[in-house]
Design an enzyme around this catalytic site. Structure first.
Site, PDB file in Angstrom:
ATOM      1  N   HIS A  89     -49.597 103.041  -5.660  1.00  0.00           N
ATOM      2  CA  HIS A  89     -49.594 101.588  -5.476  1.00  0.00           C
ATOM      3  C   HIS A  89     -48.504 101.182  -4.483  1.00  0.00           C
ATOM      4  CE1 HIS A  89     -45.839 100.902  -7.699  1.00  0.00           C
ATOM      5  NE2 HIS A  89     -46.248 101.866  -8.499  1.00  0.00           N
ATOM      6  N   GLU A 107     -49.320 104.614 -15.479  1.00  0.00           N
ATOM      7  CA  GLU A 107     -47.938 105.033 -15.289  1.00  0.00           C
ATOM      8  C   GLU A 107     -47.420 105.765 -16.525  1.00  0.00           C
ATOM      9  OE1 GLU A 107     -45.447 106.088 -13.691  1.00  0.00           O
ATOM     10  OE2 GLU A 107     -44.738 104.278 -12.675  1.00  0.00           O
TER      11      GLU A 107
END
Length: 210
Positions: A11, A93
């Site tokens: 990201h 994550e």
């Protein structure tokens, strides 16, 4: 199997990348991209457009806000493509535990020094080995998808730095020692795996410790 290229994308810059105090205000999965991160994601879309081998693309993305925003900005800059996408919680994550635990100074934590990034477990969170197990489970899904007759030539996985490191480790069967020589790629990083014969090779070396 039609799949020719696999792209791993971290990201773009989030507001927590520039100010860790944001973790006191927002849950990790709700942290958005920064204004600069939005621009980075748009540029990433243009870069990816030049790397695709066709207009057929399948996306997997972490369900975190910053990865979904990265996906949208990439998509807006890819031009006319045929795409499908799926949110995949297993590529989220690493869980760093409660917000207060995310401020641990790992450089001075003797447990981190002893355990290393693969085995060190964040209080109330995950260790790298836990994320590795998630990646392994995700591979079983990829394996079944790859052999579908209508699977496209390009696969794009939009995820996080640690996840990318563990994906590469799992794919190429690297050891824990080899993994711990890797570092998280920068927010603007695309890692490309290209089909050569029956195996996928990395187009460029993955970032490592100097």
């Amino acid at each position: 199997m039609k799949l020719k290229k696999i792209f791993l994308i971290r990201h773009r810059e989030s507001i927590a990348n520039t100010d860790r105090n944001i973790y006191h205000q927002l849950s990790n999965h709700k942290i958005p991209l920064s204004e600069n991160g939005m621009k980075q994601a748009q540029e990433c879309g243009k870069q990816l457009r030049d790397k695709l081998v066709s207009k057929n693309v399948f996306f997997y993305l972490s369900p975190f806000l910053r990865t979904k925003q990265t996906f949208k900005n990439i998509l807006d800059n890819l031009g006319n493509i045929n795409y499908r996408f799926r949110e995949e919680p297993r590529i989220r994550e690493q869980d760093f535990g409660n917000p207060r635990d995310q401020f641990i100074d790992l450089t001075s934590d003797p447990d981190y020094t002893k355990c290393g990034p693969f085995f060190y477990r964040f209080p109330n969170g995950e260790c790298g080995a836990d994320v590795y197990d998630r990646v392994t489970s995700f591979f079983s899904t990829l394996n079944s998808d790859f052999f579908k007759k209508d699977y496209p030539e390009n696969l794009v996985i939009i995820t996080h730095g640690m996840l990318m490191r563990l994906f590469i480790m799992r794919w190429y069967h690297w050891t824990v020692e080899e993994f711990e020589k890797l570092i998280n790629p920068p927010n603007c990083y695309i890692s490309t795996m290209i089909l050569n014969g029956e195996k996928y090779s990395l187009e460029e070396p993955f970032p490592k410790l100097r």
